[in-house]
Design a protein around this motif. Sequence first.
Motif, PDB file in Angstrom:
ATOM      1  N   LEU A 136      54.467  19.677  20.485  1.00 20.92           N
ATOM      2  CA  LEU A 136      55.472  19.957  21.511  1.00 20.92           C
ATOM      3  C   LEU A 136      55.658  21.461  21.701  1.00 20.92           C
ATOM      4  O   LEU A 136      55.725  21.962  22.839  1.00 20.92           O
ATOM      5  CB  LEU A 136      56.799  19.297  21.124  1.00 20.92           C
ATOM      6  CG  LEU A 136      56.841  17.760  21.190  1.00 20.92           C
ATOM      7  CD1 LEU A 136      58.176  17.251  20.678  1.00 20.92           C
ATOM      8  CD2 LEU A 136      56.598  17.278  22.612  1.00 20.92           C
ATOM      9  N   ILE A 137      55.721  22.187  20.579  1.00 17.82           N
ATOM     10  CA  ILE A 137      55.892  23.641  20.674  1.00 17.82           C
ATOM     11  C   ILE A 137      54.689  24.277  21.372  1.00 17.82           C
ATOM     12  O   ILE A 137      54.830  25.130  22.261  1.00 17.82           O
ATOM     13  CB  ILE A 137      56.095  24.236  19.269  1.00 17.82           C
ATOM     14  CG1 ILE A 137      57.410  23.718  18.661  1.00 17.82           C
ATOM     15  CG2 ILE A 137      56.100  25.753  19.317  1.00 17.82           C
ATOM     16  CD1 ILE A 137      57.608  24.091  17.210  1.00 17.82           C
ATOM     17  N   LYS A 138      53.494  23.845  20.968  1.00 20.14           N
ATOM     18  CA  LYS A 138      52.288  24.395  21.596  1.00 20.14           C
ATOM     19  C   LYS A 138      52.223  24.034  23.073  1.00 20.14           C
ATOM     20  O   LYS A 138      51.791  24.839  23.909  1.00 20.14           O
ATOM     21  CB  LYS A 138      51.057  23.867  20.868  1.00 20.14           C
ATOM     22  CG  LYS A 138      49.768  24.515  21.331  1.00 20.14           C
ATOM     23  CD  LYS A 138      48.599  24.075  20.486  1.00 20.14           C
ATOM     24  CE  LYS A 138      47.317  24.769  20.941  1.00 20.14           C
ATOM     25  NZ  LYS A 138      46.158  24.350  20.116  1.00 20.14           N
ATOM     26  N   ASN A 139      52.660  22.824  23.408  1.00 17.12           N
ATOM     27  CA  ASN A 139      52.674  22.411  24.813  1.00 17.12           C
ATOM     28  C   ASN A 139      53.599  23.307  25.634  1.00 17.12           C
ATOM     29  O   ASN A 139      53.262  23.728  26.747  1.00 17.12           O
ATOM     30  CB  ASN A 139      53.110  20.955  24.900  1.00 17.12           C
ATOM     31  CG  ASN A 139      52.957  20.401  26.300  1.00 17.12           C
ATOM     32  OD1 ASN A 139      52.225  20.955  27.111  1.00 17.12           O
ATOM     33  ND2 ASN A 139      53.650  19.319  26.584  1.00 17.12           N
ATOM     34  N   GLU A 140      54.773  23.617  25.074  1.00 23.47           N
ATOM     35  CA  GLU A 140      55.697  24.503  25.784  1.00 23.47           C
ATOM     36  C   GLU A 140      55.101  25.899  25.944  1.00 23.47           C
ATOM     37  O   GLU A 140      55.232  26.523  27.009  1.00 23.47           O
ATOM     38  CB  GLU A 140      57.019  24.564  25.023  1.00 23.47           C
ATOM     39  CG  GLU A 140      57.807  23.254  25.058  1.00 23.47           C
ATOM     40  CD  GLU A 140      59.119  23.360  24.318  1.00 23.47           C
ATOM     41  OE1 GLU A 140      59.381  24.459  23.779  1.00 23.47           O
ATOM     42  OE2 GLU A 140      59.864  22.371  24.274  1.00 23.47           O
ATOM     43  N   ARG A 175      52.431  25.715  28.653  1.00 22.48           N
ATOM     44  CA  ARG A 175      53.056  25.635  29.977  1.00 22.48           C
ATOM     45  C   ARG A 175      53.648  26.985  30.387  1.00 22.48           C
ATOM     46  O   ARG A 175      53.561  27.389  31.559  1.00 22.48           O
ATOM     47  CB  ARG A 175      54.142  24.559  29.977  1.00 22.48           C
ATOM     48  CG  ARG A 175      53.592  23.139  29.995  1.00 22.48           C
ATOM     49  CD  ARG A 175      54.714  22.122  29.940  1.00 22.48           C
ATOM     50  NE  ARG A 175      54.196  20.766  30.035  1.00 22.48           N
ATOM     51  CZ  ARG A 175      54.019  20.104  31.160  1.00 22.48           C
ATOM     52  NH1 ARG A 175      54.321  20.689  32.306  1.00 22.48           N
ATOM     53  NH2 ARG A 175      53.539  18.874  31.167  1.00 22.48           N
ATOM     54  N   LYS A 176      54.236  27.678  29.412  1.00 18.29           N
ATOM     55  CA  LYS A 176      54.796  28.991  29.715  1.00 18.29           C
ATOM     56  C   LYS A 176      53.694  29.964  30.128  1.00 18.29           C
ATOM     57  O   LYS A 176      53.838  30.723  31.106  1.00 18.29           O
ATOM     58  CB  LYS A 176      55.539  29.514  28.488  1.00 18.29           C
ATOM     59  CG  LYS A 176      56.276  30.814  28.733  1.00 18.29           C
ATOM     60  CD  LYS A 176      57.057  31.229  27.497  1.00 18.29           C
ATOM     61  CE  LYS A 176      57.796  32.542  27.730  1.00 18.29           C
ATOM     62  NZ  LYS A 176      58.548  32.965  26.517  1.00 18.29           N
ATOM     63  N   ASP A 188      52.585  29.108  33.576  1.00 12.60           N
ATOM     64  CA  ASP A 188      53.543  29.602  34.575  1.00 12.60           C
ATOM     65  C   ASP A 188      53.379  31.102  34.797  1.00 12.60           C
ATOM     66  O   ASP A 188      53.421  31.586  35.940  1.00 12.60           O
ATOM     67  CB  ASP A 188      54.968  29.284  34.118  1.00 12.60           C
ATOM     68  CG  ASP A 188      55.247  27.790  34.142  1.00 12.60           C
ATOM     69  OD1 ASP A 188      54.525  27.082  34.875  1.00 12.60           O
ATOM     70  OD2 ASP A 188      56.164  27.333  33.428  1.00 12.60           O
ATOM     71  N   ILE A 229      58.696  23.408  32.570  1.00 10.77           N
ATOM     72  CA  ILE A 229      59.408  22.605  31.576  1.00 10.77           C
ATOM     73  C   ILE A 229      60.619  23.396  31.101  1.00 10.77           C
ATOM     74  O   ILE A 229      60.507  24.579  30.745  1.00 10.77           O
ATOM     75  CB  ILE A 229      58.494  22.270  30.394  1.00 10.77           C
ATOM     76  CG1 ILE A 229      57.300  21.459  30.890  1.00 10.77           C
ATOM     77  CG2 ILE A 229      59.239  21.507  29.318  1.00 10.77           C
ATOM     78  CD1 ILE A 229      56.312  21.169  29.817  1.00 10.77           C
ATOM     79  N   SER A 288      63.487  24.705  28.667  1.00 10.39           N
ATOM     80  CA  SER A 288      63.467  25.016  27.245  1.00 10.39           C
ATOM     81  C   SER A 288      64.326  24.021  26.480  1.00 10.39           C
ATOM     82  O   SER A 288      65.045  23.196  27.052  1.00 10.39           O
ATOM     83  CB  SER A 288      63.967  26.446  27.025  1.00 10.39           C
ATOM     84  OG  SER A 288      65.305  26.560  27.482  1.00 10.39           O
ATOM     85  N   ARG A 289      64.269  24.125  25.160  1.00  3.42           N
ATOM     86  CA  ARG A 289      65.009  23.188  24.313  1.00  3.42           C
ATOM     87  C   ARG A 289      66.516  23.391  24.468  1.00  3.42           C
ATOM     88  O   ARG A 289      67.291  22.432  24.514  1.00  3.42           O
ATOM     89  CB  ARG A 289      64.569  23.376  22.863  1.00  3.42           C
ATOM     90  CG  ARG A 289      65.204  22.381  21.904  1.00  3.42           C
ATOM     91  CD  ARG A 289      64.671  22.553  20.514  1.00  3.42           C
ATOM     92  NE  ARG A 289      63.245  22.265  20.514  1.00  3.42           N
ATOM     93  CZ  ARG A 289      62.487  22.381  19.428  1.00  3.42           C
ATOM     94  NH1 ARG A 289      63.022  22.764  18.281  1.00  3.42           N
ATOM     95  NH2 ARG A 289      61.204  22.110  19.501  1.00  3.42           N
ATOM     96  N   ARG A 341      67.629  21.728  27.664  1.00  3.98           N
ATOM     97  CA  ARG A 341      67.696  20.272  27.541  1.00  3.98           C
ATOM     98  C   ARG A 341      68.921  19.836  26.754  1.00  3.98           C
ATOM     99  O   ARG A 341      69.582  18.855  27.084  1.00  3.98           O
ATOM    100  CB  ARG A 341      66.416  19.760  26.870  1.00  3.98           C
ATOM    101  CG  ARG A 341      65.169  19.885  27.737  1.00  3.98           C
ATOM    102  CD  ARG A 341      64.080  18.946  27.247  1.00  3.98           C
ATOM    103  NE  ARG A 341      63.706  19.258  25.877  1.00  3.98           N
ATOM    104  CZ  ARG A 341      62.719  20.089  25.555  1.00  3.98           C
ATOM    105  NH1 ARG A 341      62.019  20.680  26.508  1.00  3.98           N
ATOM    106  NH2 ARG A 341      62.422  20.319  24.302  1.00  3.98           N
TER     107      ARG A 341
END
Length: 258
Positions: free
Chosen positions: A124-128, A131-132, A135, A246, A248-249, A252
């Motif tokens: 999940l961290i790597k996915n964020e 995505r960053k 972007d 996406i 951020s945590r 969310r």
Amino acid sequence: MADLLILKQAEEFRKEYFHRNRQAEENRQKETQAAIRIQSWFRACKVRAYLSHLQKKAIIIQKTWRGFAARARVRQMVKAAYFTVKMNFYNEMAVRIQQRWKGFYVRKYVHNFYARKTYLEQILIKNELVRKELDEIWEAQKRENEHLEAVKQQKNKIHQAHQLHYLISTNQLPGVFNSPYRQTPHEMELLLRQVKYQVPASLAHKDTGYPRGIRDSVGVSFSGCLESEGPISTRTWDLRTRLPPIASRNTRQKTKRL
């Protein structure tokens, strides 16, 4: 008298001798056959006894050998059966040991719940992060495209200014783009003032003596028209499908609280 008696006895002895010889000759063949039968029977009994003795000894030898061979085969069969039982026991114990070890290894390293949970969190961290980065790449590519579009528009304006240079204002007569009713001159008027007049290609050979179709090397003198608003990136970006941003945590968590 004595001699006569001896002669009589000798005569009787001779007669009896011949009589007995004749009887012996008459019974010789019968006695020979009887003797042959007795001898054959005796010899047969002797041979049969010897053969019986040999048969008994052969039976003893065969019995001893067969017993030895049978005991050897039984010993081999017992050894093979014992080896089979031992190998079956070893295999069963090896299977049990392997089951215990494989179960421990799978529970600890393959299907470890906490390791899998940590792995998913890292994904999940790597996915964020990916995505960053995507972007950021998209924003940089967008800025670069906007800059290229602005440069292209500026070039078009300069080209148009070269073609409309005759509409520039003079001290005696204001131009089309310099209306007296405007507080400030038009953008095209400012551009016409900065751009020098360029001789058309059809008239260049008359003034310079060069063949027709060769333009003057002196071109646009507008120095500020192609200045970029920022550094132009030479990096070639991968034109992939842009993913939606996406949150951020923290965002969310705030959304869940609301």
